[in-house]
Design a protein around this motif. Structure first.
Motif, PDB file in Angstrom:
ATOM      1  N   THR A  73       3.429  33.980  33.403  1.00  0.00           N
ATOM      2  CA  THR A  73       4.754  33.845  34.163  1.00  0.00           C
ATOM      3  C   THR A  73       4.356  32.656  34.969  1.00  0.00           C
ATOM      4  O   THR A  73       5.304  31.762  34.977  1.00  0.00           O
ATOM      5  CB  THR A  73       4.739  34.918  35.277  1.00  0.00           C
ATOM      6  OG1 THR A  73       5.033  36.247  34.666  1.00  0.00           O
ATOM      7  CG2 THR A  73       5.725  34.919  36.355  1.00  0.00           C
ATOM      8  N   GLN A  74       3.106  32.033  35.121  1.00  0.00           N
ATOM      9  CA  GLN A  74       2.856  30.788  35.804  1.00  0.00           C
ATOM     10  C   GLN A  74       2.968  29.742  34.986  1.00  0.00           C
ATOM     11  O   GLN A  74       3.519  28.683  35.040  1.00  0.00           O
ATOM     12  CB  GLN A  74       1.207  31.017  36.201  1.00  0.00           C
ATOM     13  CG  GLN A  74       0.930  31.835  37.459  1.00  0.00           C
ATOM     14  CD  GLN A  74      -0.532  32.011  37.917  1.00  0.00           C
ATOM     15  OE1 GLN A  74      -1.489  30.943  37.085  1.00  0.00           O
ATOM     16  NE2 GLN A  74      -0.773  32.756  38.777  1.00  0.00           N
ATOM     17  N   ILE A  75       2.694  30.025  33.527  1.00  0.00           N
ATOM     18  CA  ILE A  75       2.947  28.942  32.541  1.00  0.00           C
ATOM     19  C   ILE A  75       4.420  28.692  32.604  1.00  0.00           C
ATOM     20  O   ILE A  75       4.822  27.721  32.301  1.00  0.00           O
ATOM     21  CB  ILE A  75       2.240  29.241  31.328  1.00  0.00           C
ATOM     22  CG1 ILE A  75       0.549  29.390  31.394  1.00  0.00           C
ATOM     23  CG2 ILE A  75       2.574  28.546  30.080  1.00  0.00           C
ATOM     24  CD1 ILE A  75       0.026  29.972  30.321  1.00  0.00           C
ATOM     25  N   GLU A  76       5.073  29.746  32.260  1.00  0.00           N
ATOM     26  CA  GLU A  76       6.684  29.732  32.273  1.00  0.00           C
ATOM     27  C   GLU A  76       7.110  28.847  33.404  1.00  0.00           C
ATOM     28  O   GLU A  76       7.800  28.029  33.254  1.00  0.00           O
ATOM     29  CB  GLU A  76       7.160  30.877  32.034  1.00  0.00           C
ATOM     30  CG  GLU A  76       7.008  31.659  30.879  1.00  0.00           C
ATOM     31  CD  GLU A  76       7.673  33.141  30.659  1.00  0.00           C
ATOM     32  OE1 GLU A  76       7.680  33.775  32.074  1.00  0.00           O
ATOM     33  OE2 GLU A  76       7.957  33.669  29.641  1.00  0.00           O
ATOM     34  N   ASN A  77       6.684  29.194  34.653  1.00  0.00           N
ATOM     35  CA  ASN A  77       7.326  28.505  35.823  1.00  0.00           C
ATOM     36  C   ASN A  77       7.149  26.955  35.824  1.00  0.00           C
ATOM     37  O   ASN A  77       7.655  25.984  36.145  1.00  0.00           O
ATOM     38  CB  ASN A  77       6.822  29.196  36.964  1.00  0.00           C
ATOM     39  CG  ASN A  77       7.191  30.528  37.381  1.00  0.00           C
ATOM     40  OD1 ASN A  77       8.408  30.884  36.561  1.00  0.00           O
ATOM     41  ND2 ASN A  77       6.606  31.232  38.021  1.00  0.00           N
ATOM     42  N   GLU A  78       5.751  26.640  35.160  1.00  0.00           N
ATOM     43  CA  GLU A  78       5.061  25.421  35.172  1.00  0.00           C
ATOM     44  C   GLU A  78       5.958  24.700  34.167  1.00  0.00           C
ATOM     45  O   GLU A  78       6.444  23.240  34.352  1.00  0.00           O
ATOM     46  CB  GLU A  78       3.665  25.027  34.882  1.00  0.00           C
ATOM     47  CG  GLU A  78       2.845  25.441  36.135  1.00  0.00           C
ATOM     48  CD  GLU A  78       3.002  24.762  37.339  1.00  0.00           C
ATOM     49  OE1 GLU A  78       3.182  23.355  37.203  1.00  0.00           O
ATOM     50  OE2 GLU A  78       3.101  25.210  38.346  1.00  0.00           O
ATOM     51  N   LEU A  79       6.280  25.195  32.921  1.00  0.00           N
ATOM     52  CA  LEU A  79       7.187  24.344  31.947  1.00  0.00           C
ATOM     53  C   LEU A  79       8.521  24.253  32.310  1.00  0.00           C
ATOM     54  O   LEU A  79       9.182  23.267  32.128  1.00  0.00           O
ATOM     55  CB  LEU A  79       7.070  25.348  30.686  1.00  0.00           C
ATOM     56  CG  LEU A  79       5.903  25.413  29.806  1.00  0.00           C
ATOM     57  CD1 LEU A  79       5.717  26.272  29.039  1.00  0.00           C
ATOM     58  CD2 LEU A  79       5.580  24.079  29.435  1.00  0.00           C
ATOM     59  N   ILE A  80       9.235  25.213  33.282  1.00  0.00           N
ATOM     60  CA  ILE A  80      10.625  25.191  33.484  1.00  0.00           C
ATOM     61  C   ILE A  80      10.366  23.925  34.507  1.00  0.00           C
ATOM     62  O   ILE A  80      11.543  23.118  34.519  1.00  0.00           O
ATOM     63  CB  ILE A  80      10.974  26.463  34.445  1.00  0.00           C
ATOM     64  CG1 ILE A  80      11.239  27.601  33.308  1.00  0.00           C
ATOM     65  CG2 ILE A  80      12.177  26.102  35.342  1.00  0.00           C
ATOM     66  CD1 ILE A  80      11.449  28.906  34.230  1.00  0.00           C
ATOM     67  N   LYS A  81       9.374  23.511  35.275  1.00  0.00           N
ATOM     68  CA  LYS A  81       9.375  22.342  36.163  1.00  0.00           C
ATOM     69  C   LYS A  81       9.557  20.990  35.307  1.00  0.00           C
ATOM     70  O   LYS A  81      10.180  20.046  35.889  1.00  0.00           O
ATOM     71  CB  LYS A  81       8.261  22.445  37.074  1.00  0.00           C
ATOM     72  CG  LYS A  81       8.083  23.359  38.211  1.00  0.00           C
ATOM     73  CD  LYS A  81       6.990  23.265  38.974  1.00  0.00           C
ATOM     74  CE  LYS A  81       6.491  24.353  39.804  1.00  0.00           C
ATOM     75  NZ  LYS A  81       5.376  24.331  40.346  1.00  0.00           N
ATOM     76  N   ILE A  82       9.125  20.973  34.092  1.00  0.00           N
ATOM     77  CA  ILE A  82       9.090  19.785  33.507  1.00  0.00           C
ATOM     78  C   ILE A  82      10.139  19.938  32.310  1.00  0.00           C
ATOM     79  O   ILE A  82      10.155  19.338  31.408  1.00  0.00           O
ATOM     80  CB  ILE A  82       7.791  19.552  32.583  1.00  0.00           C
ATOM     81  CG1 ILE A  82       7.218  20.869  32.056  1.00  0.00           C
ATOM     82  CG2 ILE A  82       6.967  18.849  33.805  1.00  0.00           C
ATOM     83  CD1 ILE A  82       6.057  20.258  31.440  1.00  0.00           C
ATOM     84  N   LYS A  83      11.268  20.999  32.634  1.00  0.00           N
ATOM     85  CA  LYS A  83      12.164  21.396  31.528  1.00  0.00           C
ATOM     86  C   LYS A  83      11.730  21.771  30.154  1.00  0.00           C
ATOM     87  O   LYS A  83      12.543  21.082  29.203  1.00  0.00           O
ATOM     88  CB  LYS A  83      13.169  19.991  31.556  1.00  0.00           C
ATOM     89  CG  LYS A  83      13.815  19.821  32.938  1.00  0.00           C
ATOM     90  CD  LYS A  83      14.849  18.416  33.223  1.00  0.00           C
ATOM     91  CE  LYS A  83      15.165  18.528  34.381  1.00  0.00           C
ATOM     92  NZ  LYS A  83      16.111  17.149  34.766  1.00  0.00           N
TER      93      LYS A  83
END
Length: 126
Positions: free
Chosen positions: A19-29
């Motif tokens: 979940t943390q990885i997904e959230n970080e990736l969303i931040k950089i589109k």
């Protein structure tokens, strides 16, 4: 490389990390490929960078080459040898290409596979 492997003994912790990885990736589109992202036990084995990893009951880890890679290499060699016989590619170039593949494949438990591939490669030149 964009591949990542995270090992942990707690399933819930792995879910949190994902979940943390997904959230970080969303931040950089960017996003995770849901078809390729898995949380599973080591006993089931997993594919990583062209090798299949399995753990035995005694705890030993077996690393074997993915069968799709072998099929791909056979097809590629067959096409290259055909071109070489037509004079389009030097045999030394094909030998070098095969040697590099073989060197990579040797990092797995693949002694018998490499012997079979050597026989196959020799048969292509007959």
């Amino acid at each position: 490389m964009d591949d990542i492997l995270i090992l942990h003994n707690d399933y819930n912790e792995l879910c949190n990390i994902l979940t943390q990885i997904e959230n970080e990736l969303i931040k950089i589109k960017l996003n995770i490929n849901k078809k390729k992202t898995h949380i599973k036990t080591l006993r089931d084995g997993f594919l990583f960078l062209g090798f299949i990893y399995r753990i035995t009951n005694s705890g030993k880890i077996i690393k074997s080459l993915n069968g799709d890679n072998v099929k791909h290499e056979k097809r590629k060699l067959k096409k290259m040898v055909k071109k070489s016989k037509l004079g389009l590619i030097a045999k030394s170039k094909i030998d070098e290409c095969y040697r590099c593949w073989k060197e990579n494949a040797s990092f797995g438990n693949s002694y018998k596979l490499l012997k079979r591939m050597d026989n196959y490669y020799e048969s292509l030149w007959r």
